[in-house]
Design a protein around this motif. Sequence first.
Motif, PDB file in Angstrom:
ATOM      1  N   LYS A   1       5.318 -72.055  39.894  1.00 24.20           N
ATOM      2  CA  LYS A   1       4.653 -72.281  38.610  1.00 24.20           C
ATOM      3  C   LYS A   1       4.634 -71.004  37.777  1.00 24.20           C
ATOM      4  N   VAL A   2       4.290 -69.891  38.411  1.00 22.41           N
ATOM      5  CA  VAL A   2       4.232 -68.616  37.697  1.00 22.41           C
ATOM      6  C   VAL A   2       5.604 -68.227  37.165  1.00 22.41           C
ATOM      7  N   GLN A   3       6.621 -68.396  37.974  1.00 21.98           N
ATOM      8  CA  GLN A   3       7.970 -68.048  37.543  1.00 21.98           C
ATOM      9  C   GLN A   3       8.438 -68.934  36.397  1.00 21.98           C
ATOM     10  N   MET A   4       8.160 -70.228  36.480  1.00 26.58           N
ATOM     11  CA  MET A   4       8.581 -71.137  35.414  1.00 26.58           C
ATOM     12  C   MET A   4       7.843 -70.837  34.114  1.00 26.58           C
ATOM     13  N   GLU A   5       6.582 -70.434  34.201  1.00 22.70           N
ATOM     14  CA  GLU A   5       5.844 -70.027  33.006  1.00 22.70           C
ATOM     15  C   GLU A   5       6.472 -68.789  32.378  1.00 22.70           C
ATOM     16  N   SER A   6       6.923 -67.857  33.227  1.00 22.38           N
ATOM     17  CA  SER A   6       7.582 -66.654  32.715  1.00 22.38           C
ATOM     18  C   SER A   6       8.913 -66.982  32.061  1.00 22.38           C
ATOM     19  N   VAL A   7       9.680 -67.855  32.695  1.00 25.33           N
ATOM     20  CA  VAL A   7      10.975 -68.265  32.141  1.00 25.33           C
ATOM     21  C   VAL A   7      10.786 -68.897  30.759  1.00 25.33           C
ATOM     22  N   GLU A   8       9.815 -69.791  30.637  1.00 25.24           N
ATOM     23  CA  GLU A   8       9.566 -70.449  29.357  1.00 25.24           C
ATOM     24  C   GLU A   8       9.090 -69.455  28.306  1.00 25.24           C
ATOM     25  N   LYS A   9       8.280 -68.501  28.708  1.00 25.93           N
ATOM     26  CA  LYS A   9       7.794 -67.486  27.769  1.00 25.93           C
ATOM     27  C   LYS A   9       8.949 -66.647  27.223  1.00 25.93           C
ATOM     28  N   VAL A  10       9.846 -66.224  28.104  1.00 18.08           N
ATOM     29  CA  VAL A  10      10.991 -65.425  27.667  1.00 18.08           C
ATOM     30  C   VAL A  10      11.875 -66.232  26.725  1.00 18.08           C
ATOM     31  N   LYS A  11      12.136 -67.469  27.084  1.00 18.58           N
ATOM     32  CA  LYS A  11      12.961 -68.332  26.228  1.00 18.58           C
ATOM     33  C   LYS A  11      12.347 -68.483  24.837  1.00 18.58           C
ATOM     34  N   ASN A  12      11.035 -68.707  24.786  1.00 20.58           N
ATOM     35  CA  ASN A  12      10.364 -68.910  23.507  1.00 20.58           C
ATOM     36  C   ASN A  12      10.231 -67.624  22.697  1.00 20.58           C
ATOM     37  N   ASP A  13       9.930 -66.519  23.394  1.00 18.74           N
ATOM     38  CA  ASP A  13       9.726 -65.244  22.696  1.00 18.74           C
ATOM     39  C   ASP A  13      11.038 -64.614  22.248  1.00 18.74           C
TER      40      ASP A  13
END
Length: 270
Positions: free
Chosen positions: A228-240
Amino acid sequence: MKLYLDDNNTCYTMHEATGEMRCFEEFENNVKWVNSKPYVYGDIKFIDNEICPVHVLLNTSMINEKWIYMNLKSYISKNDRVCILPFSFFDDTKNEQDWNKQYGPGMGIWYRSNQDVFYRYGISSSHITWVNYFTDSIEEMKNKIMNSSVLLLTGGAPDLMMKRIKEKKLKKVIKNYKGVMIGYSAGAMIQLDAYHISPDEDYPKFSYQTGLGCLSGFDVEVHFRKSKVQMESVEKVKNDKKIPVYGIYENGGMILEKEVICFGQVDLYE
């Protein structure tokens, strides 16, 4: 980030591990690897790679394992000279004595896992040199790097590794390296112009960090488990950042030459 394996070779973080589990980095790698035939995700070419011909991004130093060896053997030969740059140690390594306990010949717990792995490629010990943060002068460090054809960047703390590289004025030398640059875990992350650190037992908060600037246009999530933590980071990088992110599983790797070549298990998130 330290990972632990149970009897079924399933990976867990330090917080998830029990006393019966073994540290992933402290025993011979016997994870059940998937098919490691190289593949390319479509026609994606994100990197401007004119300076350094070949970059290798991994989670483990065990490049003598069959699944990695079959993909790297065309890039490394017995005539190569290897330089190992172990600048990724944590702050509890404060002096030469501490450094030797980790990397010193005959005593360092990480010595053989970084040195002996090159023997399978026919490289002799006389062609392998280490950069010692505590005893080498800056000129000696630069000469060791420039006189090699394979540069190994070790795993550990990526932000501290970059701090020491800048302190010793080695960033320009490494960025302009002409040979094969291999990095695992932290050593893979810092090859990018910018990278992120996902929260774990060593880093409680998400952060963006500045890397060497050898590669750009994408990011990586190392030791990928789809948590979950990794997927949240992946989505954050993609969006940012509006860039794709590669999730590199323990049994996965990337070779970046003229295109992004993946082997083993790597997920792409666009």
